[in-house]
Design a protein around this motif. Structure first.
Motif, PDB file in Angstrom:
ATOM      1  N   ARG A 206      33.265  77.843 -55.310  1.00  0.00           N
ATOM      2  CA  ARG A 206      33.172  76.333 -54.951  1.00  0.00           C
ATOM      3  C   ARG A 206      31.994  75.623 -55.406  1.00  0.00           C
ATOM      4  NH1 ARG A 206      36.625  74.229 -49.984  1.00  0.00           N
ATOM      5  NH2 ARG A 206      37.899  75.374 -51.205  1.00  0.00           N
ATOM      6  N   ILE A 207      32.308  74.708 -56.176  1.00  0.00           N
ATOM      7  CA  ILE A 207      31.105  73.914 -56.911  1.00  0.00           C
ATOM      8  C   ILE A 207      31.109  72.546 -56.625  1.00  0.00           C
ATOM      9  CG2 ILE A 207      29.648  73.451 -58.911  1.00  0.00           C
ATOM     10  CD1 ILE A 207      30.991  75.914 -60.089  1.00  0.00           C
ATOM     11  N   ILE A 208      30.527  72.035 -55.534  1.00  0.00           N
ATOM     12  CA  ILE A 208      30.393  70.577 -55.026  1.00  0.00           C
ATOM     13  C   ILE A 208      29.312  69.658 -55.828  1.00  0.00           C
ATOM     14  CG2 ILE A 208      30.282  69.192 -53.015  1.00  0.00           C
ATOM     15  CD1 ILE A 208      30.787  71.653 -51.453  1.00  0.00           C
ATOM     16  N   ALA A 209      29.762  68.774 -56.415  1.00  0.00           N
ATOM     17  CA  ALA A 209      29.149  67.727 -57.352  1.00  0.00           C
ATOM     18  C   ALA A 209      28.675  66.439 -56.376  1.00  0.00           C
ATOM     19  CB  ALA A 209      29.516  67.570 -58.802  1.00  0.00           C
ATOM     20  N   ALA A 225      32.630  71.691 -61.889  1.00  0.00           N
ATOM     21  CA  ALA A 225      32.685  71.403 -60.557  1.00  0.00           C
ATOM     22  C   ALA A 225      34.057  71.186 -59.905  1.00  0.00           C
ATOM     23  CB  ALA A 225      32.042  69.748 -60.249  1.00  0.00           C
ATOM     24  N   THR A 226      34.310  71.846 -58.982  1.00  0.00           N
ATOM     25  CA  THR A 226      35.587  72.216 -58.064  1.00  0.00           C
ATOM     26  C   THR A 226      35.983  70.866 -57.268  1.00  0.00           C
ATOM     27  OG1 THR A 226      34.669  73.307 -56.524  1.00  0.00           O
ATOM     28  CG2 THR A 226      35.693  74.641 -58.375  1.00  0.00           C
ATOM     29  N   HIS A 227      34.937  70.184 -56.726  1.00  0.00           N
ATOM     30  CA  HIS A 227      34.843  69.213 -55.895  1.00  0.00           C
ATOM     31  C   HIS A 227      33.476  67.995 -56.103  1.00  0.00           C
ATOM     32  CE1 HIS A 227      36.959  72.504 -53.684  1.00  0.00           C
ATOM     33  NE2 HIS A 227      37.662  71.627 -52.993  1.00  0.00           N
ATOM     34  N   THR A 228      33.952  66.782 -55.711  1.00  0.00           N
ATOM     35  CA  THR A 228      33.056  65.848 -56.042  1.00  0.00           C
ATOM     36  C   THR A 228      32.846  64.920 -54.924  1.00  0.00           C
ATOM     37  OG1 THR A 228      34.641  64.214 -56.935  1.00  0.00           O
ATOM     38  CG2 THR A 228      33.135  65.621 -58.641  1.00  0.00           C
TER      39      THR A 228
END
Length: 361
Positions: A206-209, A225-228
């Motif tokens: 999970r990579i949140i930008a 990014a998986t979520h922003t």
């Protein structure tokens, strides 16, 4: 025989940069002259121009560069004329206590060229990060030249010389991001976007930008990014916790470098999580955190200097990944510009319109 080339200097604090004639001496012992092929426009260069690093004006700007070694001085064995190299500002000494303990990426005595490049009137120039690569040729310590595969595009390869390496390294080297981890990256300019890419490369689940700018968030998503999180509209700490089951991320990377963003990174990490500071603060900034929270939340607070990289280990490996199509360095090259376009590139960078402008020679 000394050579005269064109280069970009910052003559005084806040003044527009100018293209002028730079005198490059022949390389002395342990030095090399490099013909620069490409050099990225980094925010650190703007820091130099604004007096945010020191006041050793005039500065010869530019440091994210790739090129070809033209000549070397006495005793140089690391590189030879004709070698294709990325320039780095971590020429390790091999003798300090960090090097002797087997941690050369922390070298406390990195070195630069001993001779100075000058203006035609003899005024000595301070090269940015010991490199000064907004010039057709530059003089560096031979250890600042890292030989890589010449098949790599100079515009892309040179970005490993600073910003992209800083972001990749903040995730992989400093943050220790591993498979299945959750990661949040605060600030998605060039360095933050590279941290997103590095987290994906390391196998984060999970990579949140996080950013204020929708354009940068779109760019971060394209890099993995998986979520922003739009931090102009929502509390990033609460958003990161919500996206991680209420716990916080395993690793939070502050690529902005302000007290408020580091506080966000500190509180957005899970218990025993890691907060990494890779954004560069200015000298007057102060951090205020409750010491009980520092104690009670555990984990690690780390600063990442150049992504804790070792250039001769990391650059060739990353260039190999780039040539295999597994590391999209080209995505960071927003535009290519001539040498006299640096001042305008600073303005576009300040407005958030580019990840990197790259000077092509």
């Amino acid at each position: 025989m000394a050579q005269q080339v064109r280069g970009v200097i910052a003559r005084s604090k806040g003044a527009p940069v100018e293209v002028t004639t730079v005198v490059v001496p022949d390389p002395g012992p342990g030095e090399a002259v490099v013909k620069v092929q490409a050099c990225g426009v980094c925010h650190t260069d703007l820091h130099y121009r604004e007096g945010g690093i020191n006041d050793d004006f005039p500065f010869l700007l530019g440091h994210e560069a790739a090129g070809v070694v033209e000549s070397v001085g006495e005793g140089v064995t690391e590189v030879a004329p004709g070698d294709y190299v990325i320039l780095n500002w971590r020429a390790v000494c091999g003798r300090c206590r960090a090097c002797k303990r087997g941690r050369p990426w922390y070298c406390f005595d990195t070195h630069n060229a001993k001779q100075k490049m000058t203006l035609t009137d003899g005024t000595e120039l301070s090269p940015a990060l010991g490199i000064g690569a907004f010039a057709e040729k530059t003089l560096v310590a031979a250890g600042q030249c890292t030989k890589v595969d010449p098949a790599a595009s100079p515009a892309a390869a040179g970005l490993l010389g600073c910003g992209v390496m800083a972001g990749l390294g903040a995730a992989i080297n400093t943050g220790g991001v591993g498979r299945g981890d959750s990661v949040a990256v605060i600030g998605c300019g060039g360095v933050g976007s590279a941290a997103v890419l590095g987290s994906r490369l390391a196998g984060a689940a999970r990579i949140i930008a996080v950013d204020l700018d929708a354009r940068k968030l779109d760019g971060a998503r394209s890099l993995g990014a998986t979520h922003t999180v739009d931090s102009s509209a929502t509390d990033p700490v609460e958003a990161i916790r919500e996206l991680t089951g209420g716990h916080g991320a395993d690793v939070v990377i502050d690529a902005v470098g302000r007290p408020e963003t580091f506080r966000q990174a500190f509180y957005a990490r899970d218990l025993a999580g890691t907060a990494v500071l890779v954004g560069v603060p200015t000298p007057e900034m102060q951090l205020d955190l409750p010491l009980l929270d520092v104690f009670g939340r555990g984990g690690a607070l780390k600063s990442s200097w150049y992504g804790d990289c070792l250039p001769d280990r990391d650059f060739p490996m990353l260039i190999d990944l780039y040539l295999q199509g597994r590391l999209d360095l080209d995505a960071f090259v927003s535009e290519t510009i001539p040498l006299d376009g640096v001042e305008q590139a600073f303005q576009r960078m300040h407005k958030g319109e580019v990840l990197r402008s790259v000077v092509l020679f």
